[in-house]
Design a protein around this motif. Sequence first.
Motif, PDB file in Angstrom:
ATOM      1  N   LEU A  92       0.858  -1.179   0.000  1.00 46.39           N
ATOM      2  CA  LEU A  92       0.000   0.000   0.000  1.00 46.39           C
ATOM      3  C   LEU A  92       0.896   1.231   0.000  1.00 46.39           C
ATOM      4  O   LEU A  92       1.743   1.393   0.887  1.00 46.39           O
ATOM      5  CB  LEU A  92      -0.906   0.023   1.224  1.00 46.39           C
ATOM      6  N   VAL A  93       0.722   2.095  -0.994  1.00 45.28           N
ATOM      7  CA  VAL A  93       1.460   3.353  -1.082  1.00 45.28           C
ATOM      8  C   VAL A  93       0.544   4.475  -0.613  1.00 45.28           C
ATOM      9  O   VAL A  93      -0.531   4.680  -1.183  1.00 45.28           O
ATOM     10  CB  VAL A  93       1.955   3.621  -2.513  1.00 45.28           C
ATOM     11  N   VAL A  94       0.973   5.198   0.413  1.00 46.42           N
ATOM     12  CA  VAL A  94       0.182   6.299   0.983  1.00 46.42           C
ATOM     13  C   VAL A  94       1.006   7.579   0.841  1.00 46.42           C
ATOM     14  O   VAL A  94       1.966   7.803   1.567  1.00 46.42           O
ATOM     15  CB  VAL A  94      -0.142   6.044   2.470  1.00 46.42           C
ATOM     16  N   GLU A  95       0.622   8.411  -0.111  1.00 42.90           N
ATOM     17  CA  GLU A  95       1.400   9.599  -0.442  1.00 42.90           C
ATOM     18  C   GLU A  95       0.468  10.630  -1.074  1.00 42.90           C
ATOM     19  O   GLU A  95      -0.254  10.314  -2.012  1.00 42.90           O
ATOM     20  CB  GLU A  95       2.514   9.209  -1.417  1.00 42.90           C
ATOM     21  N   ASP A  96       0.462  11.861  -0.524  1.00 41.20           N
ATOM     22  CA  ASP A  96      -0.464  12.865  -1.047  1.00 41.20           C
ATOM     23  C   ASP A  96       0.059  13.566  -2.298  1.00 41.20           C
ATOM     24  O   ASP A  96      -0.712  14.231  -2.987  1.00 41.20           O
ATOM     25  CB  ASP A  96      -0.820  13.894   0.033  1.00 41.20           C
ATOM     26  N   GLU A  97       1.328  13.453  -2.613  1.00 35.87           N
ATOM     27  CA  GLU A  97       1.839  13.959  -3.888  1.00 35.87           C
ATOM     28  C   GLU A  97       1.497  12.923  -4.952  1.00 35.87           C
ATOM     29  O   GLU A  97       2.180  11.919  -5.108  1.00 35.87           O
ATOM     30  CB  GLU A  97       3.342  14.183  -3.818  1.00 35.87           C
TER      31      GLU A  97
ATOM     32  N   VAL B 220      -9.289  -3.670   5.243  1.00 39.72           N
ATOM     33  CA  VAL B 220      -9.908  -4.575   4.270  1.00 39.72           C
ATOM     34  C   VAL B 220      -8.890  -5.535   3.660  1.00 39.72           C
ATOM     35  O   VAL B 220      -9.172  -6.727   3.485  1.00 39.72           O
ATOM     36  CB  VAL B 220     -10.589  -3.760   3.149  1.00 39.72           C
ATOM     37  N   ASN B 221      -7.703  -5.022   3.340  1.00 43.24           N
ATOM     38  CA  ASN B 221      -6.697  -5.812   2.636  1.00 43.24           C
ATOM     39  C   ASN B 221      -5.501  -6.116   3.533  1.00 43.24           C
ATOM     40  O   ASN B 221      -5.152  -5.317   4.399  1.00 43.24           O
ATOM     41  CB  ASN B 221      -6.208  -5.056   1.390  1.00 43.24           C
ATOM     42  N   GLY B 222      -4.895  -7.252   3.307  1.00 49.09           N
ATOM     43  CA  GLY B 222      -3.699  -7.619   4.063  1.00 49.09           C
ATOM     44  C   GLY B 222      -2.446  -7.208   3.311  1.00 49.09           C
ATOM     45  O   GLY B 222      -2.093  -7.832   2.307  1.00 49.09           O
TER      46      GLY B 222
ATOM     47  N   TRP C 294      -2.383  -9.604  -7.055  1.00 45.58           N
ATOM     48  CA  TRP C 294      -3.227  -8.649  -7.769  1.00 45.58           C
ATOM     49  C   TRP C 294      -3.697  -7.550  -6.822  1.00 45.58           C
ATOM     50  O   TRP C 294      -3.760  -7.742  -5.613  1.00 45.58           O
ATOM     51  CB  TRP C 294      -4.439  -9.355  -8.375  1.00 45.58           C
ATOM     52  N   ASP C 295      -4.040  -6.384  -7.372  1.00 46.56           N
ATOM     53  CA  ASP C 295      -4.469  -5.286  -6.513  1.00 46.56           C
ATOM     54  C   ASP C 295      -5.974  -5.357  -6.267  1.00 46.56           C
ATOM     55  O   ASP C 295      -6.649  -6.305  -6.679  1.00 46.56           O
ATOM     56  CB  ASP C 295      -4.048  -3.927  -7.094  1.00 46.56           C
ATOM     57  N   GLU C 296      -6.506  -4.326  -5.615  1.00 46.97           N
ATOM     58  CA  GLU C 296      -7.895  -4.354  -5.164  1.00 46.97           C
ATOM     59  C   GLU C 296      -8.915  -4.266  -6.293  1.00 46.97           C
ATOM     60  O   GLU C 296     -10.102  -4.464  -6.067  1.00 46.97           O
ATOM     61  CB  GLU C 296      -8.134  -3.194  -4.190  1.00 46.97           C
ATOM     62  N   HIS C 297      -8.474  -3.983  -7.503  1.00 44.76           N
ATOM     63  CA  HIS C 297      -9.406  -3.839  -8.617  1.00 44.76           C
ATOM     64  C   HIS C 297      -9.730  -5.168  -9.303  1.00 44.76           C
ATOM     65  O   HIS C 297     -10.572  -5.202 -10.195  1.00 44.76           O
ATOM     66  CB  HIS C 297      -8.835  -2.851  -9.643  1.00 44.76           C
ATOM     67  N   ILE C 298      -9.086  -6.244  -8.901  1.00 38.41           N
ATOM     68  CA  ILE C 298      -9.323  -7.534  -9.539  1.00 38.41           C
ATOM     69  C   ILE C 298     -10.668  -8.112  -9.112  1.00 38.41           C
ATOM     70  O   ILE C 298     -11.089  -7.958  -7.965  1.00 38.41           O
ATOM     71  CB  ILE C 298      -8.177  -8.524  -9.209  1.00 38.41           C
ATOM     72  N   ASP C 299     -11.344  -8.749 -10.022  1.00 38.97           N
ATOM     73  CA  ASP C 299     -12.610  -9.432  -9.732  1.00 38.97           C
ATOM     74  C   ASP C 299     -12.307 -10.689  -8.914  1.00 38.97           C
ATOM     75  O   ASP C 299     -11.581 -11.579  -9.379  1.00 38.97           O
ATOM     76  CB  ASP C 299     -13.289  -9.802 -11.051  1.00 38.97           C
ATOM     77  N   PRO C 300     -12.836 -10.796  -7.683  1.00 39.87           N
ATOM     78  CA  PRO C 300     -12.517 -11.965  -6.850  1.00 39.87           C
ATOM     79  C   PRO C 300     -13.043 -13.275  -7.413  1.00 39.87           C
ATOM     80  O   PRO C 300     -12.628 -14.351  -6.968  1.00 39.87           O
ATOM     81  CB  PRO C 300     -13.179 -11.631  -5.504  1.00 39.87           C
TER      82      PRO C 300
END
Length: 218
Positions: free
Chosen positions: A4-9, A42-44, A179-185
Motif C-alpha cells: 500500500l502506497v500512501v502519499e499525497d503527492e 480490508v486488505n492484508g 493482484w491489486d484491489e481492482h481484480i474481480d474476486p
Amino acid sequence: MRVLVVEDERLLADAIAVGLRRQAMAVDVVYDGGAALERATVNGYDVVVLDRQLPVTSGDDVCRALLESGSPSRILMLTAADAIAERVAGLGLGADDYLTKPFAFAELTARIHALGRRSGPATPPVLTRAGIRLDPQHHTVTRDDEPITLSRKEFAVLAELLRADGAPVSAEHLLEKAWDEHIDPFTGVVRYTIMMVRRKLGDPTLIETEPGVGYRIR
C-alpha cells in the motif's frame, strides 16, 4: 507481495506504484491517511509505504493506529525531513524503516523487499526449491540454471508458491498477494496464471493442484 502506497503527492505516489508493479508487486495507492486506514482494514498488506505529512489523518497517526490494531504490515515511512531527530521520531512511532525524500528508487525497492521478507515467516533473499531459483530483487528466475521468462503476475505467483516452501497455497491467497484491489474476486485468472507458469517451467511439472486446497511446489 502486496504493498500500500500512501502519499499525497499524486505524481510521486503513482510513479512509485508503476515502478513497484514492474517489480511484480501488487500495489494499491491512496492519497490521504483516512483512506489508508480504510484500505488496511480490508486488505492484508505486507508493506505500507507511508508519507508522514498527509491530509485527513497524519502519517504518524496512521502508523500508531496500525500498530494498535495488531496489523502485521511492515511500515516504511517517507518524509522530506532528513534531520536525525525526525528519523528517530519516526522509528520511535513504530515504523520498521525510514527513507527521506528525495530517494533513489532502487533503494526504495530494496528496502521494501527486505521488509517484505519480515512480514511473515522469515524467507531468504533468493527463493529456491526443486531446481527453481527466483531472485525478487533482480527479477530473475531459473530452473536447473536455465533462465525462465515470466510475466509480472506469473513471477508474483511463483514467488508466493516458493515462499510457502512446499505447503499448499490457496487461490484466494495468490489473488490477494499478486493482484491489486481492482481484480474481480470471482475471476479465473489464478488458474490461468498457474497454467502459464507450469508451461514455462517445463517438464516434469513441479506445481501440483490439491483440489479444494490450492497449489504447491512439490
